[in-house]
Design a protein around this motif. Structure first.
Motif, short mmCIF file in Angstrom:
data_model
loop_
_atom_site.label_atom_id
_atom_site.label_comp_id
_atom_site.label_asym_id
_atom_site.label_seq_id
_atom_site.Cartn_x
_atom_site.Cartn_y
_atom_site.Cartn_z
N ALA A 1 26.12 -84.41 64.52
CA ALA A 1 27.32 -84.31 63.69
C ALA A 1 28.36 -83.50 64.47
CB ALA A 1 26.99 -83.64 62.36
N ALA A 2 29.57 -83.52 64.00
CA ALA A 2 30.66 -82.81 64.68
C ALA A 2 30.33 -81.34 64.91
CB ALA A 2 31.96 -82.95 63.88
N ALA A 3 29.64 -80.73 63.97
CA ALA A 3 29.30 -79.30 64.10
C ALA A 3 28.31 -79.04 65.24
CB ALA A 3 28.71 -78.79 62.78
N ASP A 4 27.66 -80.08 65.74
CA ASP A 4 26.67 -79.93 66.82
C ASP A 4 27.31 -79.95 68.21
OD1 ASP A 4 24.43 -79.95 65.03
OD2 ASP A 4 24.66 -82.13 64.88
N LEU A 5 28.60 -80.28 68.30
CA LEU A 5 29.24 -80.43 69.60
C LEU A 5 29.10 -79.21 70.50
CD1 LEU A 5 30.83 -82.26 71.51
CD2 LEU A 5 32.93 -81.43 70.42
N PRO A 6 29.31 -77.97 70.02
CA PRO A 6 29.15 -76.82 70.92
C PRO A 6 27.74 -76.72 71.52
CG PRO A 6 30.37 -76.17 68.96
CD PRO A 6 29.85 -77.56 68.71
N ALA A 7 26.72 -76.97 70.72
CA ALA A 7 25.34 -76.91 71.24
C ALA A 7 25.11 -78.03 72.25
CB ALA A 7 24.34 -77.03 70.09
N MET A 8 25.66 -79.20 71.99
CA MET A 8 25.51 -80.32 72.92
C MET A 8 26.19 -80.00 74.24
SD MET A 8 26.27 -83.35 70.13
CE MET A 8 26.27 -84.70 71.31
N LEU A 9 27.39 -79.44 74.17
CA LEU A 9 28.12 -79.08 75.40
C LEU A 9 27.36 -78.03 76.20
CD1 LEU A 9 31.77 -79.00 74.05
CD2 LEU A 9 30.85 -80.54 75.80
N ALA A 10 26.75 -77.08 75.51
CA ALA A 10 25.97 -76.04 76.20
C ALA A 10 24.78 -76.66 76.93
CB ALA A 10 25.51 -74.99 75.20
N ILE A 11 24.12 -77.62 76.30
CA ILE A 11 22.97 -78.28 76.93
C ILE A 11 23.42 -79.11 78.13
CG2 ILE A 11 21.17 -80.03 76.59
CD1 ILE A 11 20.97 -78.96 73.67
N ILE A 12 24.54 -79.81 78.00
CA ILE A 12 25.08 -80.59 79.12
C ILE A 12 25.41 -79.66 80.29
CG2 ILE A 12 27.07 -81.95 79.90
CD1 ILE A 12 25.00 -83.60 78.32
N GLU A 13 26.00 -78.50 80.00
CA GLU A 13 26.33 -77.54 81.06
C GLU A 13 25.06 -77.03 81.74
OE1 GLU A 13 28.31 -75.58 83.85
OE2 GLU A 13 29.17 -77.03 82.45
N GLN A 14 24.02 -76.78 80.97
CA GLN A 14 22.74 -76.36 81.56
C GLN A 14 22.18 -77.47 82.45
OE1 GLN A 14 20.34 -75.30 78.16
NE2 GLN A 14 21.77 -73.68 77.55
N GLY A 15 22.32 -78.72 82.01
CA GLY A 15 21.88 -79.85 82.83
C GLY A 15 22.68 -79.94 84.12
N ARG A 16 23.99 -79.73 84.01
CA ARG A 16 24.87 -79.74 85.18
C ARG A 16 24.43 -78.68 86.19
NH1 ARG A 16 29.67 -81.91 84.32
NH2 ARG A 16 29.83 -81.10 82.21
N GLU A 17 24.11 -77.49 85.69
CA GLU A 17 23.66 -76.39 86.55
C GLU A 17 22.31 -76.70 87.20
OE1 GLU A 17 23.78 -73.01 83.93
OE2 GLU A 17 25.98 -73.02 83.85
N ALA A 18 21.40 -77.31 86.46
CA ALA A 18 20.09 -77.66 87.02
C ALA A 18 20.25 -78.71 88.11
CB ALA A 18 19.17 -78.16 85.91
N LEU A 19 21.12 -79.68 87.89
CA LEU A 19 21.36 -80.71 88.91
C LEU A 19 21.98 -80.08 90.16
CD1 LEU A 19 22.67 -83.56 86.60
CD2 LEU A 19 20.56 -83.61 87.95
N ALA A 20 22.92 -79.17 89.97
CA ALA A 20 23.56 -78.50 91.11
C ALA A 20 22.53 -77.69 91.89
CB ALA A 20 24.69 -77.59 90.62
#
Length: 173
Positions: free
Chosen positions: A9-28
């Motif tokens: 839901a829309a309220a989940d966007l901040p948590a989703m963005l945080a997980i994507i950023e963690q994924g970005r960092e792991a890939l880097a």
């Protein structure tokens, strides 16, 4: 440990963005160029939420993963190189994109549960094949994908960009 998926839901966007950023960092950290630009953007995730294709993995009520399950053809999969898709060329399929597990949950084999749930959602929606892709250097995701039962099918390019090559996989349900 209780594990399940639910639509975001829309309220989940901040948590989703945080997980994507963690994924970005792991890939880097693994020197994988995937997700090292601006993609995926907050607008990509919001579009997933708005289209009811964003699915969260919850563990004991906490958001542990984010993914998009697309039910429309992916233009990046229209042409496949050094291989081919199994089944009928015009058959409908789902595709899994923007999948990531929160860093605090790594090592718990939660991707297995996540993929299984996304397969069930696909099957229940009437789809009999799923496609997914990952960067050629992303050995961790390749292992997860093949462990889930997907077969390597060939190479696809993102947005017809010859420098943005992905390994493509498919499973028939």
């Amino acid at each position: 440990m209780t594990k399940y998926v639910r639509q975001a839901a829309a309220a989940d966007l901040p948590a989703m963005l945080a997980i994507i950023e963690q994924g970005r960092e792991a890939l880097a950290a693994d020197h994988i160029p995937q997700w090292q630009g601006t993609y995926p953007l907050a607008s990509d995730l919001q579009a997933d939420i708005d289209a009811n294709r964003a699915w969260l993995l919850l563990v004991d009520g906490q958001i542990a993963g984010t993914a998009a399950l697309l039910t429309t053809p992916d233009p990046n999969y229209h042409q496949i190189y050094q291989g081919n898709w199994a089944g009928e060329p015009d058959a409908s399929y789902t595709s899994i994109h923007r999948i990531a597990i929160a860093s605090g949950y790594h090592g718990q084999h939660l991707a297995d549960t996540y993929f299984s749930n996304l397969m069930t959602l696909s099957y229940d929606a009437g789809f009999r094949q799923i496609r997914v892709d990952t960067h050629a250097l992303n050995q961790r995701m390749q292992h997860i994908i093949t462990k889930a039962g997907f077969d390597y099918r060939g190479i696809v390019y993102m947005a017809n960009d010859a420098t943005d090559q992905r390994n493509a996989y498919q499973i028939m349900l």
